[in-house]
Design an enzyme around this catalytic site. Structure first.
Site, mmCIF file in Angstrom:
data_model
loop_
_atom_site.group_PDB
_atom_site.id
_atom_site.type_symbol
_atom_site.label_atom_id
_atom_site.label_comp_id
_atom_site.label_asym_id
_atom_site.label_seq_id
_atom_site.Cartn_x
_atom_site.Cartn_y
_atom_site.Cartn_z
ATOM 1 N N TYR A 39 0.830 -1.205 0.000
ATOM 2 C CA TYR A 39 0.000 0.000 0.000
ATOM 3 C C TYR A 39 0.868 1.259 0.000
ATOM 4 O O TYR A 39 0.375 2.336 -0.299
ATOM 5 C CB TYR A 39 -0.916 0.051 1.220
ATOM 6 C CG TYR A 39 -1.957 -1.043 1.318
ATOM 7 C CD1 TYR A 39 -2.159 -1.963 0.284
ATOM 8 C CD2 TYR A 39 -2.747 -1.160 2.460
ATOM 9 C CE1 TYR A 39 -3.115 -2.954 0.404
ATOM 10 C CE2 TYR A 39 -3.709 -2.148 2.581
ATOM 11 C CZ TYR A 39 -3.890 -3.052 1.549
ATOM 12 O OH TYR A 39 -4.830 -4.035 1.674
ATOM 13 N N HIS A 97 0.371 -11.615 2.064
ATOM 14 C CA HIS A 97 -0.643 -10.854 1.339
ATOM 15 C C HIS A 97 -1.298 -11.665 0.214
ATOM 16 O O HIS A 97 -2.522 -11.695 0.092
ATOM 17 C CB HIS A 97 -0.015 -9.572 0.778
ATOM 18 C CG HIS A 97 -1.003 -8.496 0.490
ATOM 19 N ND1 HIS A 97 -0.683 -7.167 0.514
ATOM 20 C CD2 HIS A 97 -2.319 -8.544 0.165
ATOM 21 C CE1 HIS A 97 -1.751 -6.442 0.233
ATOM 22 N NE2 HIS A 97 -2.754 -7.265 0.000
#
Length: 265
Positions: A39, A97
């Protein structure tokens, strides 16, 4: 510490936008914050947490290891970098992730467990894993060490087979994209329930997920929406309302990146 049922997400939020979002959320009473290495906002999230003045021990911070760090040489060093950016000595939860292609599940899950043993993270888990991958990961670290599997899950994509397996194994289901990029907010079934309950469509969708025992991590750049979403915790849907939302399943997957995603159940 178990995974909180409600938190604030930071996907696609950057710079001052994510700082303001997290600070607003914490001021409103949120205590769980979800971020990730990819991110590119961990430093800003850390700044927001620090400036909020909320006691670190009262918070539950999650980050996720990106696929280019899924090796014995890179995983723990990358997590230490994340801790520096987040300005904390530990995170409460660290997830893989995406499984990606060509990575050794045994290798990276062993390193993730090692990170927990070193005190860098309180809990460990995964994200975007199917049943086969969960079984592989469980063989390495034990199912009891997998705190959650964070998956795309909304009224339009209910992942029932995977959810059933996870609940049998006592692995917390964390739903991301619970509002399906806002599509469920325009759904007539959900809008009608919201109208009858004097609630918003977002509150209804989030309440549906939490009532099923899922954790949710909606994000917003608007303080009013953050406050409104939080009120979903107080909404209790009837069995009939839950059944109507259950009936919206249509395999409406929004995120399926080639080279990162597994073969879905």
């Amino acid at each position: 510490m178990s995974v909180p049922n409600f938190g604030v997400g930071t996907f696609r939020l950057q710079g001052e936008t994510v700082i303001n979002s997290v600070k607003n959320a914490l001021e409103l009473g949120y205590r769980a914050v979800d971020t990730a290495q990819i991110y590119d906002n961990e430093a800003e999230v850390g700044q927001a947490v620090l400036e909020s003045g909320v006691d670190r021990k009262a918070l539950f911070i999650t980050t996720k290891i990106w696929v280019d760090k899924l090796s014995k040489e890179k995983l723990i060093p990358s997590l230490k970098e994340s801790l520096e950016k987040l300005k904390t000595e530990y995170v409460d939860l660290t997830l893989i992730h995406w499984p990606g292609e060509g990575h050794d599940v045994r290798e990276y899950m062993q390193e993730l467990l090692k990170a927990k043993q070193l005190g860098l993270t309180k809990e460990i888990g995964v994200s975007n894993f199917n049943i086969a991958l969960l079984k592989e990961a469980g063989e390495v670290v034990g199912m009891d060490n997998i705190a959650t599997n964070q998956i795309e899950l909304s009224p339009y994509l209910q992942n029932r087979e995977l959810v059933d397996f996870m609940q049998q194994q006592n692995i917390k289901v964390t739903s991301y994209m619970t509002l399906a990029y806002g599509k469920v907010l325009q759904d007539e079934v959900i809008k009608n329930i919201a109208l009858q309950r004097n609630s918003t469509a977002a509150q209804v969708a989030l309440a549906w997920a939490m009532q099923k025992g899922f954790a949710v991590i909606p994000s917003s750049t608007k303080r009013a929406n953050l406050a409104s979403n939080l009120e979903a915790k107080m909404l209790r849907l009837t069995d009939d309302e839950m059944a109507k939302i259950d009936g919206l399943e249509c395999n409406g997957r929004e995120i399926d990146p080639k080279g990162l995603a597994p073969i879905w159940d």
